[in-house]
Design an enzyme around this catalytic site. Sequence first.
Site, PDB file in Angstrom:
ATOM      1  N   ASP A   9      -1.116  -2.085   5.851  1.00  0.00           N
ATOM      2  CA  ASP A   9      -1.523  -2.303   4.467  1.00  0.00           C
ATOM      3  C   ASP A   9      -2.982  -2.758   4.482  1.00  0.00           C
ATOM      4  O   ASP A   9      -3.269  -3.946   4.647  1.00  0.00           O
ATOM      5  CB  ASP A   9      -0.614  -3.361   3.840  1.00  0.00           C
ATOM      6  CG  ASP A   9      -0.953  -3.652   2.387  1.00  0.00           C
ATOM      7  OD1 ASP A   9      -1.636  -2.824   1.756  1.00  0.00           O
ATOM      8  OD2 ASP A   9      -0.541  -4.719   1.897  1.00  0.00           O
ATOM      9  N   PHE A  56       4.928  -5.068   9.405  1.00  0.00           N
ATOM     10  CA  PHE A  56       3.902  -4.925   8.381  1.00  0.00           C
ATOM     11  C   PHE A  56       2.622  -5.608   8.851  1.00  0.00           C
ATOM     12  O   PHE A  56       2.634  -6.803   9.163  1.00  0.00           O
ATOM     13  CB  PHE A  56       4.363  -5.548   7.062  1.00  0.00           C
ATOM     14  CG  PHE A  56       5.596  -4.901   6.507  1.00  0.00           C
ATOM     15  CD1 PHE A  56       5.498  -3.883   5.574  1.00  0.00           C
ATOM     16  CD2 PHE A  56       6.857  -5.285   6.948  1.00  0.00           C
ATOM     17  CE1 PHE A  56       6.634  -3.261   5.086  1.00  0.00           C
ATOM     18  CE2 PHE A  56       7.998  -4.673   6.461  1.00  0.00           C
ATOM     19  CZ  PHE A  56       7.881  -3.658   5.531  1.00  0.00           C
ATOM     20  N   LYS A  57       1.547  -4.847   8.895  1.00  0.00           N
ATOM     21  CA  LYS A  57       0.232  -5.407   9.209  1.00  0.00           C
ATOM     22  C   LYS A  57      -0.523  -5.554   7.890  1.00  0.00           C
ATOM     23  O   LYS A  57      -0.927  -4.567   7.281  1.00  0.00           O
ATOM     24  CB  LYS A  57      -0.518  -4.476  10.168  1.00  0.00           C
ATOM     25  CG  LYS A  57      -1.893  -4.988  10.592  1.00  0.00           C
ATOM     26  CD  LYS A  57      -2.601  -3.933  11.432  1.00  0.00           C
ATOM     27  CE  LYS A  57      -3.989  -4.387  11.829  1.00  0.00           C
ATOM     28  NZ  LYS A  57      -4.751  -3.306  12.523  1.00  0.00           N
ATOM     29  N   ILE A  58      -0.702  -6.807   7.456  1.00  0.00           N
ATOM     30  CA  ILE A  58      -1.275  -7.085   6.149  1.00  0.00           C
ATOM     31  C   ILE A  58      -2.752  -7.439   6.314  1.00  0.00           C
ATOM     32  O   ILE A  58      -3.097  -8.446   6.955  1.00  0.00           O
ATOM     33  CB  ILE A  58      -0.520  -8.221   5.441  1.00  0.00           C
ATOM     34  CG1 ILE A  58       0.982  -7.898   5.358  1.00  0.00           C
ATOM     35  CG2 ILE A  58      -1.116  -8.477   4.065  1.00  0.00           C
ATOM     36  CD1 ILE A  58       1.315  -6.638   4.574  1.00  0.00           C
TER      37      ILE A  58
END
Length: 306
Positions: free
Chosen positions: A141, A167-169
């Site tokens: 993301d 999830f890589k934020i």
Amino acid sequence: MAAPIYRGVFPVAPTVFDDAGRLDLEGQKRAIDFMIDAGSHGVCILANFSEQFALSDAERETVQRTVLEHVAGRVPVIVTTTHFGSQMCAERSRAAQDAGAAMVMVMPPYHGATIRVNERGIHEFYQRVSDAIDIPIMIQDAPVAGTPLAAPFLARLAREIEHVSYFKIETAQAALKLRELIELGGDAIVGPWDGEEAITLIPDFDAGATGAMTGGGYPDGIRKIVDAYASGDIEQAEALYQQWLPLINYENRQCGLAACKTLMKEGGVIRSDAVRHPLAPMHPKVREGLLKVARRLDPLVLRWGR
């Protein structure tokens, strides 16, 4: 048998070129060896910081095969398989799995400044990728996609699509988004991760992040911070973060993807710090500033190849 849960420091490996811009596979292997020696829990290849957008499909396959064969199971390898086309992304992801990848990282489909896909299309896109593989999918993301991915939507993807679980934020107010994602997704959120060169590392770990995907130049420094945090010594982690923050900031704000290669060349890890045209070489004064900041910290990268 329970699937492994990946945590810790998983830096992005650069794609190594010679001065003429051709793949340097021996240099690629040395870069990976350094990153493992520097304490990386795993590595990621073919990401944006790997200049994946400047590689041909044949070069991608060559780098993937070379790295996975060379790593030979020493650490898990995440392969970025981003593509606008659902079928192409699914095929890339299946090929990465078959070659030995532990996980794939995939951005939502986008092209240029204006071609975007709505939430229904994004859901179908990740569903098709998931149907093609048996390993986890990490959704990246990041602002480069220009695609808003609200935390409730990301949580729904995790609940409804089997392999979507990491999830890589990397968006603004990442810590707030991580908190919301973890709260809404519950057990479906296996890996809430920090990104963007660790510029928000401590706030993101305070919010519940369990992994950090950073640049590949100084995993030993990031590892010290993450290890202290994981052990419960938050005060020590914060102190270490303050020590390394000038270098993190210099990479994030001044150098971008070229920082890792510059550090690796300076330390004898690789022979050339070339980036692919039309990316420009690092300005000599920026290089000087980067190395000045790095030398104060004495990271392994400046000594590994000497």
